[in-house]
Write an enzyme that holds these catalytic residues in place. Structure first.
Site, short mmCIF file in Angstrom:
data_model
loop_
_atom_site.label_atom_id
_atom_site.label_comp_id
_atom_site.label_asym_id
_atom_site.label_seq_id
_atom_site.Cartn_x
_atom_site.Cartn_y
_atom_site.Cartn_z
N CYS A 158 0.75 -1.40 0.17
CA CYS A 158 -0.14 -0.14 0.12
C CYS A 158 1.09 1.06 0.04
O CYS A 158 1.75 1.45 0.95
CB CYS A 158 -0.90 -0.05 1.09
SG CYS A 158 -2.06 1.14 1.18
N GLY A 162 -7.28 -7.85 -10.12
CA GLY A 162 -8.01 -6.63 -9.23
C GLY A 162 -9.27 -6.13 -10.01
O GLY A 162 -10.11 -6.58 -10.12
C1 LIG Z 1 -9.37 0.03 -5.36
C2 LIG Z 1 -8.16 -0.63 -4.99
C3 LIG Z 1 -7.93 -1.02 -3.82
C4 LIG Z 1 -6.79 -1.91 -3.55
N1 LIG Z 1 -6.54 -2.20 -2.14
C5 LIG Z 1 -5.52 -3.00 -2.00
C6 LIG Z 1 -5.32 -3.60 -0.52
O1 LIG Z 1 -6.11 -3.43 0.24
N2 LIG Z 1 -4.32 -4.45 -0.40
C7 LIG Z 1 -3.38 -4.79 -1.38
O2 LIG Z 1 -2.46 -5.52 -1.13
N3 LIG Z 1 -3.45 -4.13 -2.58
C8 LIG Z 1 -4.47 -3.41 -3.06
N4 LIG Z 1 -4.79 -2.85 -4.14
C9 LIG Z 1 -4.04 -3.61 -5.40
C10 LIG Z 1 -4.32 -4.74 -5.99
O3 LIG Z 1 -4.47 -5.80 -5.07
C11 LIG Z 1 -3.53 -5.04 -7.27
O4 LIG Z 1 -2.46 -5.52 -6.81
C12 LIG Z 1 -3.45 -4.01 -8.37
O5 LIG Z 1 -4.54 -3.33 -8.53
C13 LIG Z 1 -2.96 -4.33 -9.50
O6 LIG Z 1 -3.79 -5.36 -10.16
P1 LIG Z 1 -4.73 -5.13 -11.36
O7 LIG Z 1 -4.24 -4.35 -12.30
O8 LIG Z 1 -5.32 -6.38 -11.63
O9 LIG Z 1 -5.71 -4.28 -10.56
C14 LIG Z 1 -5.84 -2.28 -4.69
C15 LIG Z 1 -6.14 -1.87 -5.77
C16 LIG Z 1 -7.17 -1.26 -6.25
C17 LIG Z 1 -7.55 -0.56 -7.62
#
Ligand SMILES: Cc1cc2nc3c(=O)[nH]c(=O)nc-3n(C[C@H](O)[C@H](O)[C@H](O)COP(=O)(O)O)c2cc1C
Length: 362
Positions: free
Chosen positions: A101, A225
């Site tokens: 984060c 995600g």
């Molecule tokens: C709205 C949002 C909230 C997220 N919250 C967290 C979280 O609480 N913990 C975490 O490890 N990653 C969090 N992430 C990161 C995602 O787990 C992921 O690693 C990141 O979005 C990249 O993957 P994606 O392109 O498939 O979204 C968050 C991402 C988004 C978009």
């Protein structure tokens, strides 16, 4: 793919997303199929240890979500070990540590991605947790803090030494936040450098991309995600592609039903009818009934948050975003959802449609 003794079939997981991957959303995704693991929103170790109701709610899950991983954040090894024990006591299958984060509110407290800047300390946190619990401890990290400090491969080795059972890597730095692209070459280097399973994370928005990432590199699994917020069927579709079958197209009526079911599950929570929630491991006394949340506003806000992602990339999706953001009652929300997916538009919207604000990224 296995994490400890837990078999993930298929090796696709719903990534933790604060504000988004609540139990209602996770249950609906799980029901669509193809998702081998769900991860909760990040939960404060401090709040868990202090027994704060709101924090415990973030960690709630239901049996149908299994296997379920509860992600916690914090920087104090003692508190993180205590919180891991609480998570284990709640019956979770896995406890995951947030080392990704970038939000200052979290990272300035020596937690989230700032743990990547102190590898020895991060190792001590994970070692303390591994010592405290029997369930697998996993770690989710970024590429590093910034371009000058890309240390995911070295940190992953430390995590393995500390006893972590698996690693997930989002291939962007904290400084990048969500700009640019996830570096899957780096993720591949992490995966070849350790003996434990590694999940790759970042930018899989099509089912075919998930399968390509899995088949085309050394990762053991893929975390999805934002792609799942837009298309909760993405796991089912990827699993079909992996079996050599075509990905099933999703009809508009089915897309409408997803949002309507999400509202129903939220209403059950709002009404305090959440009998399936667990606060304790099997064999322990039944948990206290969950208090009703009381307000429609909570349901409306949650629907708005999901809808802002869900309508991305859909023809006229901005119609539904604008209309839902202006709706004031649950009845109105339901009617808008039905109208939009039946007709492909919201009557009278096209003329004064403005681009919606981007949902904030975490
Ligand atoms: C709205 C949002 C909230 C997220 N919250 C967290 C979280 O609480 N913990 C975490 O490890 N990653 C969090 N992430 C990161 C995602 O787990 C992921 O690693 C990141 O979005 C990249 O993957 P994606 O392109 O498939 O979204 C968050 C991402 C988004 C978009």
């Amino acid at each position: 793919m296995n994490i400890g003794k837990i078999d993930l079939a298929p090796p696709f997981a719903l990534a933790p997303m604060a504000g988004m991957t609540d139990t209602a959303f996770r249950r609906l995704v799980k029901r669509k199929g193809g998702c081998g693991l769900v991860v909760t929103e990040m939960v404060s170790s401090d709040g868990l240890v202090r027994g704060i109701d709101r924090t415990l709610e973030y960690a709630e899950y239901t049996e149908e979500e299994r296997p379920v991983s509860i992600q916690i954040f914090g920087g104090d090894p003692v508190k993180m070990a205590d919180a891991a024990q609480i998570v284990e006591g709640m019956g979770a299958d896995i406890v995951d540590v947030n080392m990704g984060c970038p939000v200052p509110k979290i990272s300035k407290h020596n937690a989230g991605c700032s743990l990547m800047r102190e590898p020895e300390h991060a190792q001590a946190v994970v070692a303390a947790m591994v010592k405290a619990v029997k369930i697998p401890v996993t770690v989710k990290m970024r590429a590093g803090w910034d371009d000058q400090a890309i240390n995911a491969p070295a940190l992953a080795s430390r995590m393995e030494e500390a006893g972590a059972s698996a690693i997930a890597v989002h291939g962007r730095t904290a400084a990048q936040s969500y700009s640019g692209f996830s570096d899957w070459d780096l993720i591949g280097r992490v995966a070849t450098g350790v003996g434990i399973p590694v999940f790759g994370s970042g930018d899989c928005v099509e089912p075919s991309q998930i399968v390509q990432r899995l088949n085309g590199g050394p990762v053991s699994g893929v975390l999805v995600g934002r792609g799942a917020l837009r298309n909760p069927w993405i796991f089912e579709q990827a699993a079909a592609l992996r079996r050599g079958e075509p990905a099933r197209p999703i009809a508009p009526a089915e897309r409408a039903r997803f949002l309507l079911e999400y509202i129903e599950l939220l209403l059950q929570e709002r009404n305090g009818e959440a009998a399936g929630f667990r606060h304790v491991a099997p064999g322990q006394p039944a948990p206290e009934p969950r208090p009703a949340r009381g307000h429609d506003r909570w349901v409306i806000n949650k629907l708005r948050a999901l809808n802002s992602w869900y309508t991305k990339g859909i023809d006229n999706g901005s119609h539904l975003r604008v209309a839902v953001n202006a709706a004031e009652s649950i009845a109105q929300l339901r009617a808008l959802i039905v109208e939009f997916f039946e007709t492909g538009a919201i009557a009278g919207r096209a003329a004064h449609c403005v681009p919606p604000p981007q949902p904030s990224l975490r």
